[in-house]
Motif scaffolding. Sequence first.
Motif, short mmCIF file in Angstrom:
data_model
loop_
_atom_site.label_atom_id
_atom_site.label_comp_id
_atom_site.label_asym_id
_atom_site.label_seq_id
_atom_site.Cartn_x
_atom_site.Cartn_y
_atom_site.Cartn_z
N GLU A 168 51.80 -2.42 -10.56
CA GLU A 168 51.69 -3.64 -9.75
C GLU A 168 52.32 -3.43 -8.37
O GLU A 168 51.76 -3.82 -7.35
CB GLU A 168 52.38 -4.81 -10.46
CG GLU A 168 51.53 -5.49 -11.51
CD GLU A 168 50.25 -6.12 -10.94
OE1 GLU A 168 50.31 -6.70 -9.83
OE2 GLU A 168 49.19 -6.02 -11.60
N ARG A 169 53.49 -2.82 -8.38
CA ARG A 169 54.24 -2.62 -7.13
C ARG A 169 53.42 -1.77 -6.15
O ARG A 169 53.33 -2.09 -4.98
CB ARG A 169 55.57 -1.93 -7.45
CG ARG A 169 56.47 -1.69 -6.26
CD ARG A 169 57.83 -1.12 -6.70
NE ARG A 169 57.74 0.18 -7.35
CZ ARG A 169 57.63 1.35 -6.71
NH1 ARG A 169 57.60 1.38 -5.39
NH2 ARG A 169 57.57 2.48 -7.38
N LEU A 170 52.80 -0.71 -6.64
CA LEU A 170 52.07 0.21 -5.77
C LEU A 170 50.59 -0.18 -5.62
O LEU A 170 49.90 0.35 -4.75
CB LEU A 170 52.17 1.64 -6.31
CG LEU A 170 53.57 2.24 -6.29
CD1 LEU A 170 53.64 3.51 -7.12
CD2 LEU A 170 54.02 2.52 -4.86
N GLN A 171 50.14 -1.12 -6.50
CA GLN A 171 48.73 -1.55 -6.45
C GLN A 171 47.77 -0.36 -6.61
O GLN A 171 46.76 -0.25 -5.90
CB GLN A 171 48.45 -2.32 -5.15
CG GLN A 171 49.18 -3.65 -5.06
CD GLN A 171 48.57 -4.72 -5.97
OE1 GLN A 171 47.42 -5.12 -5.79
NE2 GLN A 171 49.34 -5.17 -6.96
N ILE A 172 48.13 0.53 -7.50
CA ILE A 172 47.25 1.66 -7.85
C ILE A 172 47.01 1.55 -9.36
O ILE A 172 47.95 1.61 -10.14
CB ILE A 172 47.91 3.01 -7.49
CG1 ILE A 172 48.13 3.10 -5.98
CG2 ILE A 172 47.04 4.18 -7.98
CD1 ILE A 172 49.02 4.25 -5.55
N PHE A 173 45.75 1.33 -9.73
CA PHE A 173 45.44 0.94 -11.11
C PHE A 173 44.70 2.03 -11.88
O PHE A 173 43.50 2.24 -11.68
CB PHE A 173 44.62 -0.34 -11.09
CG PHE A 173 45.35 -1.49 -10.43
CD1 PHE A 173 46.29 -2.23 -11.13
CD2 PHE A 173 45.12 -1.80 -9.09
CE1 PHE A 173 46.98 -3.27 -10.52
CE2 PHE A 173 45.80 -2.83 -8.46
CZ PHE A 173 46.74 -3.57 -9.18
N PRO A 174 45.40 2.73 -12.77
CA PRO A 174 44.74 3.74 -13.60
C PRO A 174 43.83 3.07 -14.64
O PRO A 174 44.03 1.91 -15.00
CB PRO A 174 45.89 4.46 -14.29
CG PRO A 174 47.03 3.51 -14.27
CD PRO A 174 46.84 2.61 -13.07
N ASP A 175 42.85 3.81 -15.16
CA ASP A 175 41.97 3.26 -16.21
C ASP A 175 42.73 3.10 -17.52
O ASP A 175 42.47 2.18 -18.28
CB ASP A 175 40.78 4.20 -16.43
CG ASP A 175 39.87 4.26 -15.22
OD1 ASP A 175 39.39 3.19 -14.80
OD2 ASP A 175 39.67 5.35 -14.67
#
Length: 253
Positions: A235-242
Motif C-alpha cells: 500500500e505504501r509503495l502502491q506497487i501491487f504484485p499478483d
Amino acid sequence: MEKVYLIDLDGTMYRGTQIIESAKLFLDWCLEKGKSFLFLTNNSCRTPQQAADHMLRMGYRGIRPEHFYTSAMAAADTVAKRSAKRRAWYIGEEGMREALVKKGFILDSNHPDFLFVGLNRQAGYPQYSEAIRLVLNGAQLIGTNNDRILLSETGANVGNGSVVALFEYCTSVSAMKIGKPYAPILEGALQFLQKQAKDAVMIGDNLETDILCGIRGGVETVLVTTGVHRKEDIERLQIFPDHVVSGLDELIG
Ligand SMILES: [Mg+2]
C-alpha cells in the motif's frame, strides 16, 4: 503452457550466505518436476559459475551456471544488440569482465566506446577518476543496475546505483539503465530463454525492483516476504504484485 520462473536471489533464495529453507523446498520441487526456472539477478559481481558455487556451498543442489542471468550479462547483451561497436572498459568484478568477453567485447582501457559500471567492492577514487575521464572523452555510460543500497550481514553498503549516480553527476550524462526494474534485463532474459512475457512469472522480495519490473513488462508477479519488503509495503509503495507468499514453498502445487 507451463510458465518459466524468473527468480531473484538475495532475499529470495538466500540472505547473504544463509539459505532460505522454504526456497530450497521450492527449488527441489522445481528440479524434481522438471519446472523451468532462471535466476535473474541485479548483482553483476559473480560469474554464473561463481553464483552456482555460492548456492551449492550453502546447501542447494542441482544448480548449474546456465540457471543464471545477471545484470552484467544483460548489459553486454543489450549494448551488443543496439550497437556494432565493441570496445569496452568497465568498473566491476569477474562477473562483469566475463560477460563482456563472452559477448565479444574487446577490453580497452584507453579508448573504449562504452564504460560499463558494475559493482567492484575494491574500487575507489583512483579507479573512478580514471573511468570518468573515459566518459568525458566520449565513452557511453552503461550502469548494470541502479540499486541504492546493497544489504549484507553487517548492514547497508553502497549499492551500484549509487556509484552510477556518482558517474552521472560527475560527467553530466545519463547512464543506460539495465537491471530490475528497467526493461533490458527482463527482455534479455526472455530472449535468452526464447520465451514471451506471458510465459513467465517474476518472483522476488523487492517491490521496487523485482515486482515493478514484472508489472512493467507484463509478467505475472509473486512477492515473497523473506527479504526487504513486507505485505504492508504494498500500500505504501502502491506497487501491487499478483500474489504474495511468506515462503516460496507455498508455490508448490
Ligand atoms: Mg532480492
